[in-house]
Design an enzyme around this catalytic site. Sequence first.
Site, PDB file in Angstrom:
ATOM      1  N   ARG A 103      40.928  44.589  44.575  1.00  0.00           N
ATOM      2  CA  ARG A 103      40.459  43.277  45.018  1.00  0.00           C
ATOM      3  C   ARG A 103      40.271  42.410  43.772  1.00  0.00           C
ATOM      4  O   ARG A 103      39.426  42.730  42.933  1.00  0.00           O
ATOM      5  CB  ARG A 103      39.133  43.460  45.769  1.00  0.00           C
TER       6      ARG A 103
ATOM      7  N   LYS B  12      33.906  41.118  36.596  1.00  0.00           N
ATOM      8  CA  LYS B  12      32.504  41.515  36.743  1.00  0.00           C
ATOM      9  C   LYS B  12      31.778  41.651  35.400  1.00  0.00           C
ATOM     10  O   LYS B  12      32.395  41.791  34.349  1.00  0.00           O
ATOM     11  CB  LYS B  12      32.398  42.788  37.592  1.00  0.00           C
TER      12      LYS B  12
END
Length: 277
Positions: A255, A221
């Site tokens: 995840r 991210k």
Amino acid sequence: MWWQTRRFRLDLSRPLVMGIVNVTPDSFSDGGLHASPEAACQHCEQLLNEGADILDIGGESTRPGAHTPSVAEELARVLPVVQHAVTLRVPVSVDTSRAEVISAVLDAGADIINDVRALQSPGSLQAVTRYTGVGVCLMHMQGDPHSMQQAPHYDDVVAEVQQFLAQRLAAVTQAGVPEDCITLDPGYGFGKTAAHNVALLQGQAALSALGRPLLIGWSRKRTLGEITGKPVHERVAASVAAALAAVSRGAHIVRVHDVAATVDALKVWAAAGLVTR
Ligand code: 7PJ
């Protein structure tokens, strides 16, 4: 702690790795690498060979500015991959918010619905409650994917995320989803600046007070890019470190895109006695 899903009751005494299978032509992190259903099916098998405990299949990119597929488009992407994945004897999660997609993938045998909109879209909660034992992940997001990064604001990010997740947990259990089917996710990167994400990671242990397992997604991210100065394809080490940090602050399921690296790191973490559940 356990996570009940349709076919599998998952033991969370060690952290589990959820491998990401994108079937989107416009994903920010792998740029549509697995856009065709055939390639995505192969990717499922590769992630399992790397040690993934759960597969998470998604057909809607939530990248700010991404094209929103029609229901038909999302289904055409996701359904063939779900049909294949459910033959692989691992829990299959689908990253979706739409009632029609939820119904179709549950008909096809999916075990888990992972919803970045926390089952607030029209009909989505009802679609889940038509089946027994569906695993659910309820995620926090401020705003919607198109505008969420424009000016995210919190007075107290940890308290506000905790309050939202508590409200959704209450609403979803009230609608008939058993509590042991539910995991919660603070939604790193969803309507949050780098400072918000870091504050949330530092305060993440507070979310354990909600009494449900935490699922977290830090993989590749943007905040990791801001911390390291690295572009998306050079964020594996940063992603693994963030996953370990999240586990050390109470996360049960991570995840990730980079399953092999994360699995190795968690094995060493466990050998060092740092997984204490
Ligand atoms: C997340 C997700 C996350 C959960 C995405 C990306 C963007 N689902 N789906 N948590 N992120 N539960 O993979 O970077 O953080 S899509």
